[in-house]
Motif scaffolding. Structure first.
Motif, mmCIF file in Angstrom:
data_model
loop_
_atom_site.group_PDB
_atom_site.id
_atom_site.type_symbol
_atom_site.label_atom_id
_atom_site.label_comp_id
_atom_site.label_asym_id
_atom_site.label_seq_id
_atom_site.Cartn_x
_atom_site.Cartn_y
_atom_site.Cartn_z
ATOM 1 N N ALA A 16 77.514 43.943 39.563
ATOM 2 C CA ALA A 16 76.165 43.400 39.409
ATOM 3 C C ALA A 16 76.016 42.653 38.082
ATOM 4 N N LEU A 17 76.530 43.228 37.007
ATOM 5 C CA LEU A 17 76.414 42.563 35.706
ATOM 6 C C LEU A 17 77.201 41.264 35.669
ATOM 7 N N ALA A 18 78.385 41.249 36.243
ATOM 8 C CA ALA A 18 79.169 40.012 36.281
ATOM 9 C C ALA A 18 78.455 38.944 37.106
ATOM 10 N N THR A 19 77.918 39.342 38.243
ATOM 11 C CA THR A 19 77.203 38.399 39.103
ATOM 12 C C THR A 19 75.955 37.861 38.416
ATOM 13 N N LEU A 20 75.211 38.743 37.750
ATOM 14 C CA LEU A 20 74.003 38.278 37.054
ATOM 15 C C LEU A 20 74.339 37.369 35.881
ATOM 16 N N GLY A 21 75.406 37.661 35.176
ATOM 17 C CA GLY A 21 75.830 36.785 34.077
ATOM 18 C C GLY A 21 76.147 35.391 34.565
ATOM 19 N N ILE A 22 76.863 35.300 35.662
ATOM 20 C CA ILE A 22 77.189 33.989 36.231
ATOM 21 C C ILE A 22 75.933 33.305 36.762
ATOM 22 N N ALA A 23 75.025 34.082 37.381
ATOM 23 C CA ALA A 23 73.777 33.494 37.890
ATOM 24 C C ALA A 23 72.934 32.926 36.753
ATOM 25 N N ILE A 24 72.859 33.635 35.648
ATOM 26 C CA ILE A 24 72.095 33.129 34.498
ATOM 27 C C ILE A 24 72.737 31.859 33.962
ATOM 28 N N TYR A 25 74.048 31.855 33.860
ATOM 29 C CA TYR A 25 74.761 30.695 33.317
ATOM 30 C C TYR A 25 74.598 29.467 34.216
ATOM 31 N N GLN A 26 74.711 29.671 35.533
ATOM 32 C CA GLN A 26 74.695 28.536 36.447
ATOM 33 C C GLN A 26 73.297 28.097 36.878
ATOM 34 N N HIS A 27 72.371 29.063 37.054
ATOM 35 C CA HIS A 27 71.082 28.733 37.660
ATOM 36 C C HIS A 27 69.867 29.043 36.789
ATOM 37 N N GLY A 28 70.048 29.765 35.708
ATOM 38 C CA GLY A 28 68.924 30.086 34.841
ATOM 39 C C GLY A 28 68.377 31.483 35.066
ATOM 40 N N GLU A 29 67.471 31.858 34.178
ATOM 41 C CA GLU A 29 66.950 33.223 34.162
ATOM 42 C C GLU A 29 66.043 33.536 35.350
ATOM 43 N N SER A 30 65.259 32.572 35.821
ATOM 44 C CA SER A 30 64.355 32.856 36.938
ATOM 45 C C SER A 30 65.138 33.142 38.223
ATOM 46 N N TYR A 31 66.213 32.425 38.440
ATOM 47 C CA TYR A 31 67.059 32.678 39.607
ATOM 48 C C TYR A 31 67.698 34.061 39.500
ATOM 49 N N ALA A 32 68.174 34.412 38.309
ATOM 50 C CA ALA A 32 68.785 35.729 38.117
ATOM 51 C C ALA A 32 67.763 36.847 38.295
ATOM 52 N N ALA A 33 66.506 36.589 37.946
ATOM 53 C CA ALA A 33 65.460 37.597 38.145
ATOM 54 C C ALA A 33 65.259 37.881 39.632
ATOM 55 N N VAL A 34 65.297 36.837 40.448
ATOM 56 C CA VAL A 34 65.182 37.021 41.902
ATOM 57 C C VAL A 34 66.369 37.824 42.415
ATOM 58 N N GLN A 35 67.561 37.518 41.905
ATOM 59 C CA GLN A 35 68.751 38.259 42.308
ATOM 60 C C GLN A 35 68.661 39.724 41.895
ATOM 61 N N THR A 36 68.084 39.973 40.724
ATOM 62 C CA THR A 36 67.921 41.351 40.245
ATOM 63 C C THR A 36 66.983 42.128 41.158
ATOM 64 N N HIS A 37 65.889 41.507 41.562
ATOM 65 C CA HIS A 37 64.961 42.172 42.484
ATOM 66 C C HIS A 37 65.640 42.474 43.820
ATOM 67 N N SER A 38 66.466 41.552 44.274
ATOM 68 C CA SER A 38 67.193 41.785 45.522
ATOM 69 C C SER A 38 68.166 42.944 45.378
ATOM 70 N N MET A 39 68.832 43.030 44.250
ATOM 71 C CA MET A 39 69.763 44.139 44.005
ATOM 72 C C MET A 39 69.025 45.480 43.960
ATOM 73 N N MET A 40 67.863 45.497 43.337
ATOM 74 C CA MET A 40 67.092 46.741 43.278
ATOM 75 C C MET A 40 66.612 47.151 44.671
ATOM 76 N N ALA A 41 66.161 46.188 45.469
ATOM 77 C CA ALA A 41 65.732 46.503 46.830
ATOM 78 C C ALA A 41 66.905 47.021 47.652
ATOM 79 N N GLY A 42 68.067 46.423 47.473
ATOM 80 C CA GLY A 42 69.256 46.891 48.168
ATOM 81 C C GLY A 42 69.647 48.297 47.761
ATOM 82 N N ALA A 43 69.509 48.606 46.480
ATOM 83 C CA ALA A 43 69.828 49.959 46.007
ATOM 84 C C ALA A 43 68.861 50.988 46.585
ATOM 85 N N ILE A 44 67.590 50.638 46.656
ATOM 86 C CA ILE A 44 66.604 51.555 47.244
ATOM 87 C C ILE A 44 66.897 51.757 48.728
#
Length: 115
Positions: A41-69
């Motif tokens: 997850a951390l590697a994926t979020l790091g790449i998402a921030i680098y390539q697409h910016g923080e707002s895109y990574a925030a959406v990905q983070t919410h998706s990861m949390m929903a998946g974990a729940i």
């Protein structure tokens, strides 16, 4: 191709760090827990921030949390079916996949769906 190399290197470094952390903690089952999902997850979020910016990574983070729940709900249902209903493993897991899908898509829809 370089994205995969970066993901491999960052993921490997984070897996190693989490494995060392898990080796220090008790019980030893934490080592496997910390070694897999958080590092990917951390590697994926790091790449998402680098390539697409923080707002895109925030959406990905919410998706990861929903998946974990949803995974937690799935695991709870599987355990209940195995222990209380005394089902065999294959039917219990197959039945619980429906619960996982409902939880995952329900959380996804509650969060606003695709943005």
């Amino acid at each position: 191709m370089s994205e995969y190399v970066v993901r491999f290197l960052v993921g490997g470094a984070v897996v190693s760090a989490f494995a060392m952390l898990g080796d220090v903690l008790r019980p030893k089952s934490f080592a496997g827990l910390f070694g897999a999902a958080p590092s990917v997850a951390l590697a994926t979020l790091g790449i998402a921030i680098y390539q697409h910016g923080e707002s895109y990574a925030a959406v990905q983070t919410h998706s990861m949390m929903a998946g974990a729940i949803a995974l937690g709900i799935y695991s709870l249902v599987v355990c209940q079916l195995l222990i209380r209903a005394r089902m065999r493993a294959l039917p219990a897991t197959l039945l619980s996949i429906v619960v996982w899908l409902a939880a995952a898509f329900g959380l996804w829809a509650a969060a606003g769906g695709q943005t």
